[in-house]
Each structure stands twice: as structure tokens, then as C-alpha cells.
Write an enzyme that holds these catalytic residues in place. Structure first.
Site, PDB file in Angstrom:
ATOM      1  N   HIS A  59      59.444  26.603  42.595  1.00 53.12           N
ATOM      2  CA  HIS A  59      60.235  27.150  41.483  1.00 53.12           C
ATOM      3  C   HIS A  59      60.282  26.155  40.318  1.00 53.12           C
ATOM      4  O   HIS A  59      60.126  26.538  39.157  1.00 53.12           O
ATOM      5  CB  HIS A  59      61.684  27.422  41.926  1.00 53.12           C
ATOM      6  CG  HIS A  59      61.865  28.519  42.920  1.00 53.12           C
ATOM      7  ND1 HIS A  59      62.600  28.372  44.076  1.00 53.12           N
ATOM      8  CD2 HIS A  59      61.421  29.806  42.939  1.00 53.12           C
ATOM      9  CE1 HIS A  59      62.611  29.504  44.752  1.00 53.12           C
ATOM     10  NE2 HIS A  59      61.905  30.402  44.090  1.00 53.12           N
ATOM     11  N   LYS A 109      72.346  41.420  49.875  1.00 53.93           N
ATOM     12  CA  LYS A 109      71.677  40.290  50.525  1.00 53.93           C
ATOM     13  C   LYS A 109      72.566  39.060  50.477  1.00 53.93           C
ATOM     14  O   LYS A 109      72.786  38.493  49.419  1.00 53.93           O
ATOM     15  CB  LYS A 109      70.349  40.021  49.780  1.00 53.93           C
ATOM     16  CG  LYS A 109      69.237  39.507  50.668  1.00 53.93           C
ATOM     17  CD  LYS A 109      67.904  39.692  49.973  1.00 53.93           C
ATOM     18  CE  LYS A 109      67.144  38.396  49.868  1.00 53.93           C
ATOM     19  NZ  LYS A 109      65.933  38.516  49.051  1.00 53.93           N
ATOM     20  N   ARG A 123      51.962  33.950  44.253  1.00 57.78           N
ATOM     21  CA  ARG A 123      51.370  33.044  45.237  1.00 57.78           C
ATOM     22  C   ARG A 123      50.178  33.667  45.924  1.00 57.78           C
ATOM     23  O   ARG A 123      49.333  32.978  46.469  1.00 57.78           O
ATOM     24  CB  ARG A 123      52.423  32.650  46.291  1.00 57.78           C
ATOM     25  CG  ARG A 123      53.452  31.678  45.791  1.00 57.78           C
ATOM     26  CD  ARG A 123      54.687  31.683  46.637  1.00 57.78           C
ATOM     27  NE  ARG A 123      55.377  32.951  46.496  1.00 57.78           N
ATOM     28  CZ  ARG A 123      56.538  33.232  47.034  1.00 57.78           C
ATOM     29  NH1 ARG A 123      57.150  32.339  47.787  1.00 57.78           N
ATOM     30  NH2 ARG A 123      57.102  34.408  46.839  1.00 57.78           N
ATOM     31  N   SER A 132      61.303  29.880  49.716  1.00 55.87           N
ATOM     32  CA  SER A 132      62.661  29.498  50.106  1.00 55.87           C
ATOM     33  C   SER A 132      62.907  29.837  51.571  1.00 55.87           C
ATOM     34  O   SER A 132      63.554  29.069  52.296  1.00 55.87           O
ATOM     35  CB  SER A 132      63.694  30.245  49.253  1.00 55.87           C
ATOM     36  OG  SER A 132      63.570  29.920  47.901  1.00 55.87           O
TER      37      SER A 132
HETATM   38  P1  ADP Z   1      62.781  36.854  44.674  1.00 51.32           P
HETATM   39  O1  ADP Z   1      63.665  37.295  45.795  1.00 51.32           O
HETATM   40  O2  ADP Z   1      63.124  37.492  43.355  1.00 51.32           O
HETATM   41  O3  ADP Z   1      61.292  36.900  44.970  1.00 51.32           O
HETATM   42  P2  ADP Z   1      62.495  33.990  44.889  1.00 51.32           P
HETATM   43  O4  ADP Z   1      63.534  32.938  44.668  1.00 51.32           O
HETATM   44  O5  ADP Z   1      61.875  34.070  46.226  1.00 51.32           O
HETATM   45  O6  ADP Z   1      63.193  35.332  44.455  1.00 51.32           O
HETATM   46  O7  ADP Z   1      61.326  33.817  43.816  1.00 51.32           O
HETATM   47  C1  ADP Z   1      61.615  33.819  42.440  1.00 51.32           C
HETATM   48  C2  ADP Z   1      60.298  33.764  41.674  1.00 51.32           C
HETATM   49  O8  ADP Z   1      59.665  32.524  41.951  1.00 51.32           O
HETATM   50  C3  ADP Z   1      59.293  34.853  42.074  1.00 51.32           C
HETATM   51  O9  ADP Z   1      58.578  35.249  40.922  1.00 51.32           O
HETATM   52  C4  ADP Z   1      58.373  34.142  43.035  1.00 51.32           C
HETATM   53  O10 ADP Z   1      57.094  34.716  43.040  1.00 51.32           O
HETATM   54  C5  ADP Z   1      58.361  32.757  42.420  1.00 51.32           C
HETATM   55  N1  ADP Z   1      58.057  31.739  43.407  1.00 51.32           N
HETATM   56  C6  ADP Z   1      58.650  31.538  44.590  1.00 51.32           C
HETATM   57  N2  ADP Z   1      58.089  30.494  45.244  1.00 51.32           N
HETATM   58  C7  ADP Z   1      57.110  30.039  44.430  1.00 51.32           C
HETATM   59  C8  ADP Z   1      56.115  29.005  44.539  1.00 51.32           C
HETATM   60  N3  ADP Z   1      56.043  28.260  45.634  1.00 51.32           N
HETATM   61  N4  ADP Z   1      55.267  28.821  43.509  1.00 51.32           N
HETATM   62  C9  ADP Z   1      55.335  29.621  42.415  1.00 51.32           C
HETATM   63  N5  ADP Z   1      56.219  30.625  42.257  1.00 51.32           N
HETATM   64  C10 ADP Z   1      57.087  30.842  43.250  1.00 51.32           C
END
Ligand code: ADP
Length: 171
Positions: A20, A44, A96, A134
């Protein structure tokens, strides 16, 4: 119309990972302002509360070189409504894998239908973070694995405290 360009980077951020952070920094170099926006999802329950997540993101981002372009907030309801309230011209999402694209494409289409002036911008994950999520971080940390290098140090220590607290409450 303002010439300053704002992007929203929305997500769960439960918790913030280095993947992130990489995306936040890259977005901040493309836009004048990036709002990292934590979704309040009533369906959630996260490991961290929305307030804890917003605080962690703010504390990590304040020490980034791009900090003057980054703000953190929480939102509920439609993303496009929040984006419009911030005067944003774009929503940034990370990709990803093809799975992410399959998941993101219908949302991008719907958002384009609801708010044609707001573009969805997909940024590919950097190679080193392409397998980082995450949920994987939470799983590893819960099982006692080392998450150094996967999340900012501040997040690693809050994770350890949260997991220790949850264990204490169960015993
Ligand atoms: P959501 O539940 O909206 O997917 P996340 O916190 O999992 O929330 O992800 C938020 C954003 O960050 C999404 O666009 C996701 O694709 C991106 N993201 C998550 N992990 C990574 C990573 N390792 N590298 C790049 N982008 C990421």
C-alpha cells in the site's frame, strides 16, 4: 475548475502494508494530492477499527518524502460520492494479478457509469510486493511469523500488540 488534481486511494487497509505504501507514494508523484480513504464497511469487521487504521496510515505517511501531498480519511457509502466531495478526478487501485483485474473491472465500469468525470487509474503492483496482502500479513502474524519488511515498523508493533491482546482476552 481547480487545476490541482486529487486522487482517492480507497481500500480496507486492515492493516496498511508496504505494498500500500508503495502505491501511495507512486500516486502522490502522479497527482497533486492523494486521499488515502478507509472504507467503513458495516458487513466486515476488521482486525483493526477504522479509526485505528486511519491513525496508522496518518502516522506512517507523515514521515514519507511525499507527505505534504497525502491526507487520510474514512468514508462510507458510495466511493464516487466521497470522491466528488473531495473534488477528485481519479480513483487509484492497485493490480497484483489478473484476479485483481477481474475483481476491479466491474467496479470501474460501474463507477464510470455513476460518475463519468472520475477516472479509475490502475497501477501495477511493484514486483517485490506483488504477492503481498493484508490478509496474508494477518495470517502470518497471528501464527507467530515475522512480518518485518512486509509492513511499516509501526504497523508491525501495533499488529503484535493487537494479537497479544486478543490472546490475553481468550485465555
Ligand atoms: P480492498 O478490500 O478495497 O481491496 P485492500 O486494503 O486490500 O482493500 O487494498 C486496497 C488497494 O490496494 C487495492 O486497490 C489493492 O489492489 C491495493 N493493494 C493491496 N495490496 C497491494 C500490494 N501489495 N501492491 C499494490 N497494491 C496493493
Amino acid at each position: 475548475m481547480s487545476s490541482s488534481r486529487t486522487a482517492i486511494f480507497p481500500g480496507s487497509f486492515d492493516p496498511l502494508t508496504n505494498g500500500h505504501v508503495d502505491l501511495i507514494r507512486r500516486t502522490a508523484r502522479l497527482f497533486d494530492r492523494v486521499v488515502v480513504a478507509v472504507l467503513k464497511n458495516p458487513d466486515k469487521r476488521g482486525l483493526f477499527s477504522v479509526d485505528e487504521r486511519v491513525a496508522m496510515i496518518g502516522e506512517v505517511c507523515i514521515s514519507l518524502p511525499e507527505s505534504d501531498r497525502i491526507t487520510t480519511d474514512a468514508f462510507e457509502g458510495l466511493l464516487v460520492h466521497f470522491a466528488a466531495s473531495q473534488g477528485a478526478c481519479a480513483v487509484v487501485r492497485g493490480l497484483r494479478s489478473g484476479l485483481d483485474l477481474d475483481y476491479e473491472s466491474p467496479m470501474a465500469s460501474m463507477n464510470a457509469h455513476l460518475a463519468p468525470d472520475i477516472e479509475t487509474v490502475f497501477l501495477p503492483a511493484s514486483n517485490r510486493y506483488a504477492h503481498l496482502s493484508s490478509s496474508l500479513v494477518k495470517e502470518v502474524a497471528t501464527l507467530g511469523g515475522n512480518v518485518d519488511g512486509l509492513v511499516p515498523p509501526l504497523v508491525a508493533s501495533r499488529l503484535a500488540a493487537k494479537i497479544a491482546g486478543a490472546r490475553g482476552a481468550r485465555s
